[in-house]
Structures are given as structure tokens and as C-alpha cells.
Design a protein around this motif. Structure first.
Motif, mmCIF file in Angstrom:
data_model
loop_
_atom_site.group_PDB
_atom_site.id
_atom_site.type_symbol
_atom_site.label_atom_id
_atom_site.label_comp_id
_atom_site.label_asym_id
_atom_site.label_seq_id
_atom_site.Cartn_x
_atom_site.Cartn_y
_atom_site.Cartn_z
ATOM 1 N N MET A 1 0.824 -1.207 0.000
ATOM 2 C CA MET A 1 0.000 0.000 0.000
ATOM 3 C C MET A 1 0.862 1.262 0.000
ATOM 4 N N ALA A 2 1.895 1.264 0.818
ATOM 5 C CA ALA A 2 2.734 2.455 0.966
ATOM 6 C C ALA A 2 3.612 2.720 -0.244
ATOM 7 N N THR A 3 3.872 1.677 -1.040
ATOM 8 C CA THR A 3 4.766 1.832 -2.188
ATOM 9 C C THR A 3 4.024 1.835 -3.520
ATOM 10 N N GLN A 4 2.716 1.942 -3.484
ATOM 11 C CA GLN A 4 1.970 2.203 -4.714
ATOM 12 C C GLN A 4 2.290 3.614 -5.197
ATOM 13 N N ILE A 5 1.978 3.903 -6.440
ATOM 14 C CA ILE A 5 2.106 5.273 -6.936
ATOM 15 C C ILE A 5 0.917 6.068 -6.417
ATOM 16 N N HIS A 6 1.186 6.976 -5.485
ATOM 17 C CA HIS A 6 0.131 7.805 -4.919
ATOM 18 C C HIS A 6 0.141 9.223 -5.490
ATOM 19 N N SER A 7 1.261 9.612 -6.072
ATOM 20 C CA SER A 7 1.345 10.950 -6.665
ATOM 21 C C SER A 7 2.406 10.936 -7.756
ATOM 22 N N HIS A 8 2.184 11.729 -8.798
ATOM 23 C CA HIS A 8 3.181 11.811 -9.864
ATOM 24 C C HIS A 8 3.308 13.238 -10.374
ATOM 25 N N GLY A 9 4.481 13.533 -10.889
ATOM 26 C CA GLY A 9 4.782 14.868 -11.397
ATOM 27 C C GLY A 9 4.118 15.153 -12.716
ATOM 28 N N PRO A 10 4.484 16.287 -13.354
ATOM 29 C CA PRO A 10 5.744 17.017 -13.141
ATOM 30 C C PRO A 10 5.835 17.616 -11.744
ATOM 31 N N ASP A 11 7.022 17.520 -11.171
ATOM 32 C CA ASP A 11 7.251 17.983 -9.812
ATOM 33 C C ASP A 11 7.812 19.405 -9.837
ATOM 34 N N GLY A 12 7.098 20.304 -9.156
ATOM 35 C CA GLY A 12 7.473 21.716 -9.192
ATOM 36 C C GLY A 12 8.830 22.013 -8.599
ATOM 37 N N SER A 13 9.227 21.288 -7.563
ATOM 38 C CA SER A 13 10.523 21.534 -6.922
ATOM 39 C C SER A 13 11.663 20.811 -7.613
ATOM 40 N N LEU A 14 11.350 19.715 -8.290
ATOM 41 C CA LEU A 14 12.376 18.887 -8.933
ATOM 42 C C LEU A 14 12.367 19.101 -10.447
ATOM 43 N N PHE A 15 12.435 20.372 -10.838
ATOM 44 C CA PHE A 15 12.671 20.771 -12.224
ATOM 45 C C PHE A 15 11.587 20.300 -13.197
ATOM 46 N N GLY A 16 10.383 20.042 -12.697
ATOM 47 C CA GLY A 16 9.304 19.596 -13.567
ATOM 48 C C GLY A 16 9.441 18.157 -14.030
ATOM 49 N N LEU A 17 10.349 17.399 -13.421
ATOM 50 C CA LEU A 17 10.570 16.017 -13.830
ATOM 51 C C LEU A 17 9.441 15.108 -13.315
ATOM 52 N N PRO A 18 9.215 13.973 -13.979
ATOM 53 C CA PRO A 18 8.073 13.111 -13.649
ATOM 54 C C PRO A 18 8.331 12.152 -12.479
ATOM 55 N N TYR A 19 8.746 12.701 -11.346
ATOM 56 C CA TYR A 19 8.933 11.878 -10.154
ATOM 57 C C TYR A 19 7.588 11.337 -9.683
ATOM 58 N N LYS A 20 7.609 10.110 -9.155
ATOM 59 C CA LYS A 20 6.409 9.506 -8.593
ATOM 60 C C LYS A 20 6.702 9.083 -7.152
ATOM 61 N N PHE A 21 5.725 9.311 -6.301
ATOM 62 C CA PHE A 21 5.892 9.022 -4.885
ATOM 63 C C PHE A 21 4.823 8.077 -4.371
ATOM 64 N N GLY A 22 5.227 7.230 -3.433
ATOM 65 C CA GLY A 22 4.292 6.477 -2.625
ATOM 66 C C GLY A 22 3.977 7.320 -1.409
ATOM 67 N N LEU A 23 3.786 6.697 -0.261
ATOM 68 C CA LEU A 23 3.552 7.443 0.979
ATOM 69 C C LEU A 23 4.896 7.742 1.638
ATOM 70 N N GLY A 24 5.600 8.713 1.065
ATOM 71 C CA GLY A 24 6.911 9.106 1.564
ATOM 72 C C GLY A 24 8.073 8.481 0.834
ATOM 73 N N TYR A 25 7.863 7.359 0.184
ATOM 74 C CA TYR A 25 8.920 6.708 -0.601
ATOM 75 C C TYR A 25 8.954 7.268 -2.024
ATOM 76 N N MET A 26 10.141 7.352 -2.607
ATOM 77 C CA MET A 26 10.240 7.510 -4.054
ATOM 78 C C MET A 26 9.928 6.161 -4.684
ATOM 79 N N VAL A 27 9.037 6.148 -5.674
ATOM 80 C CA VAL A 27 8.751 4.892 -6.350
ATOM 81 C C VAL A 27 9.035 4.965 -7.851
ATOM 82 N N ASP A 28 9.306 6.144 -8.339
ATOM 83 C CA ASP A 28 9.818 6.325 -9.705
ATOM 84 C C ASP A 28 10.669 7.568 -9.701
ATOM 85 N N SER A 29 11.947 7.388 -9.937
ATOM 86 C CA SER A 29 12.899 8.490 -9.897
ATOM 87 C C SER A 29 13.641 8.536 -11.221
#
Length: 400
Positions: free
Chosen positions: A312-340
Motif C-alpha cells: 500500500m505504501a509503495t503504490q504510486i500515490h502521486s506523480h509529477g511534473p514535480d514543481g521543486s524537482l525541475f518539472g521532472l516526472p517523479y512519482k511518490f508512494g507514501l513518503g517513498y520515491m517509487v519512480d525516480s
């Protein structure tokens, strides 16, 4: 390849990985570094080498502690997931249910979920933060509780580079009564003999490697170049990056780090709990940590997380473009990076974890039952930030 600068062990089948690690240290590209891999419950690689300091007077030791920066967020994410599993924390409830003072100035409906997914729009401080006050926990949490978000919470993803730790850590403190550093020590580190801490003791300081941080602000150089190039001449990826830099989330999110490169070697920083950025530990402990999580979540009859909780915690819960990380398509679980996009962490390959701004990379691989940790003390430029970590992980996977 033998070396006077590299120590530790490596199973013979992974000799190419050891050679690559040795080359990175012998060449001087990495001043000091450590690599550990746990595979299906066994430590198959545990290497360390190079120097703890810029003057190259102190050799890296097996128990050398190094600041892992945002790798710490993966530790905090696990503490949060443990509270969720115990039904002490509901991620869909407003933050103010646990932290009443937070529910003001446009944050009334911010959920725990928003904060954990970097969607809380609280990626920086509106008020100046006094220098050297890292050990003053309430200073940071009170500033965050009082201020207005930078935009409507939940509407977009902007990585909370430093503020994530105080936000998530205060939730833990409000629910449990312990600081996140103490909670991790009591609930995970000590029972499993992990040499990793959020907030060092004075007796730990002699084991610390110095972080050799770059002083040049590469993001500002990139911004300066991109702002003079018309959008029509830029490929889509660079147009997205330019748009993100123009909004300015990156500068706000990383302001405290960029302004004082040597802060991370100060005693005030090392003794404090800055749960987004100042965990210190060894690669062996982090490889073990992720190895346990990817092999059932328990070891020696001591439980960290159930597999269902981790899933559950490592599912994709949010995805970019990320405003702080240069608009790159980072994806996050619940606090974990799950696509970097800059590292080997990939949800499609069953990997979750976190990287750090110094070039560190740690992750678990649920498909392979593997824990990977590479830590170093020489920060490189943006394009080469994770060069060594990515090369090592690529070589490793070719041999599995």
C-alpha cells in the motif's frame, strides 16, 4: 581488482561490481564511499573505501557514519507506515486531527495523504529561519503550523525537500509522543541492530565522514541559460523544466541547503533531528533495512511491516511534473520515491526507496528480495549526481 583503499567483502559472482566500486574510489571520483547489497536475506556485498575527509587523512572505516540526506525520508516513511498499520494514523484524515495548530491559513483541509505525497504546498518557509537552530524542533514546526501554503494543498506535487521531515515527524510525535529519531531507534534500529540514526549523540561524532558539497548553484546556472532560450527552440522536456524553474518552487524548497554548503558538517546539524535530510548511517544497515522490508517485513521474529502495508505504501500515490524537482516526472508512494527519473528506483521493476542530494541511493526490490545502498561523501554536478550509484546498480542486476 585489489586495492589498499577498499575493504570489505563481495561474493565472487559480483566481482565486476567490486571492480567498479574500486575504480570509482581509486580514480578519486569518489573521495569516500560504501556499498552494500542484501539479496534474499544474505549480505552479498559490503564494501567501503576512500577517505572521510577532503584532505584524505582519515580512511573510511566499516563503521563510518555518513549523512545520507533525503535517503532519510525512506526511514521516516517506514515509521509512518508502521503507525498506519497499527491503525494509529489515518492518512485520509486532516492533519489538524492530530496536530490542531496546523489547521489554519488555508491548511484546514490538508490531509496526511497530501503531506506524505509532497502535495501539501508547504515545501518551504515563508519566514526567515535563524541560522544554526537545527536542534530547535518547535521553531520549525511552529513556523510551518502558522504559515499559509504556497498554493492550494493537494492540487500539485512539489517535493518538500526539508519541510517533509518536520511535517511527518511532528505527526509521529503528536501520535506517539516520541520524536521520529527516538521512535526509529526504539522500534526498528535497536531491535534489528541497524547502525542508522536521525540525530547523533556526541559519542558518534568521531565516526562521521565530512560531506564535500559543491558550492556552485547549478540550478541557477541552468535557469539562467534556459530563460534566454525561446520555448519554440526547446524540446518538450526542457520546456517543462524551464516552466518549473520560472515558478520558483525549487529555489524555495532547497534554500536552506543551498545557502550554506558546510552546514551539514556542523555539530549543530549532526546532533539535531532533521528527518528529511540528516540521517547518518552505514550502507550495510540500509541494505539490511530494505532487505528485511522486501523479504516479508520481519527478521528473527521481529516485525517491521506486513507485506500488505508495504504494498500500500509503495503504490504510486502521486506523480509529477514535480514543481521543486525541475518539472521532472517523479512519482511518490507514501513518503517513498517509487519512480525516480535520475536513479534506478523504478516502480515498474518493483523498487522503492529514496535518493539523496549528495549522490546517495538506497532502495528495496520487492521482485528480487533485495536491499541496495550506496553512500558517498563527494557531491557531484547535476548531470553526474547519481553516476556511481547507477553504474553499480546496473552492473549488479546484470549478474543476478
Amino acid at each position: 581488482m585489489s586495492s589498499d583503499l577498499v575493504s570489505g567483502f563481495c561474493e565472487p559472482r559480483f566481482q565486476k561490481v567490486r571492480d567498479l566500486f574500486t575504480q570509482s574510489v581509486e580514480s578519486g571520483y569518489e573521495v569516500g564511499a560504501t556499498l552494500a547489497v542484501e539479496y534474499r536475506g544474505e549480505m552479498v556485498i559490503n564494501l567501503w573505501g576512500g577517505y572521510q575527509d577532503a584532505a584524505k587523512t582519515r580512511l573510511w572505516q566499516e563503521d563510518t557514519l555518513v549523512n545520507v540526506f533525503s535517503v532519510t525520508k525512506g526511514i521516516v516513511a517506514t515509521c509512518i507506515a508502521r503507525l498506519v498499520e497499527e491503525k494509529r494514523l489515518d492518512i485520509y484524515q486532516p492533519v489538524s486531527n492530530y496536530w490542531p495548530e496546523y489547521g489554519c491559513n488555508g491548511k484546514e483541509n490538508t490531509t496526511v495523504y497530501d503531506l506524505l505525497c509532497h502535495r501539501g504546498a508547504m515545501f518551504g518557509f515563508r519566514e526567515p529561519v535563524p541560522e544554526g537552530q537545527w536542534q530547535n524542533w518547535t521553531l520549525f514546526t511552529e513556523l510551518l503550523a502558522k504559515q499559509a501554503p504556497y498554493r492550494s494543498p493537494g492540487e500539485s506535487q512539489s517535493y518538500h525537500a526539508l519541510t517533509f521531515g518536520w511535517l511527518a515527524g511532528e505527526l509521529i510525535r503528536r501520535i506517539d509522543g516520541r520524536s521520529v529519531g527516538q521512535y526509529f531507534k526504539d522500534e526498528i534500529a535497536d531491535p534489528l541492530a541497524l547502525d542508522f540514526k536521525i540525530g547523533l549523540a556526541l559519542t558518534d561524532l568521531d565516526r562521521c565522514a565530512d560531506m564535500l558539497m559543491m558550492t556552485k548553484d547549478n540550478t541557477q546556472s541552468l535557469f539562467s541559460i534556459l530563460t534566454h532560450v525561446p520555448d519554440i527552440l526547446l524540446p518538450k522536456a526542457l520546456r517543462t523544466m524551464k516552466a518549473a524553474l520560472e515558478v520558483g518552487d525549487n529555489k524555495i524548497a532547497f534554500a536552506s541547503v543551498l545557502e550554506a554548503a558546510d552546514t551539514v558538517n556542523s555539530q549543530a546539524w549532526r546532533l539535531a533531528e532533521v528527518p528529511a535530510a540528516n540521517g547518518h548511517g552505514t550502507a550495510a544497515s540500509l541494505a539490511t533495512f530494505y532487505g528485511i522490508l522486501t523479504n516479508g517485513g520481519a527478521r528473527d521474529n521481529y516485525h517491521i511491516l506486513k507485506p500488505d502495508t508495504l504494498a500500500m505504501a509503495t503504490q504510486i500515490h502521486s506523480h509529477g511534473p514535480d514543481g521543486s524537482l525541475f518539472g521532472l516526472p517523479y512519482k511518490f508512494g507514501l513518503g517513498y520515491m517509487v519512480d525516480s527519473p535520475m536513479t534506478a528506483i523504478s516502480h515498474a521493476k518493483g523498487r522503492f526507496g529514496h535518493s539523496g542530494i549528495g549522490g546517495e541511493m538506497t532502495f528495496g526490490d520487492k521482485q528480487k528480495g533485495l536491499g541496495f545502498a550506496f553512500l558517498n561523501n563527494q557531491q557531484h554536478g547535476m548531470t553526474n549526481l547519481y553516476k556511481t550509484a547507477n553504474q553499480l546498480s546496473s552492473a549488479l542486476y546484470k549478474l543476478l
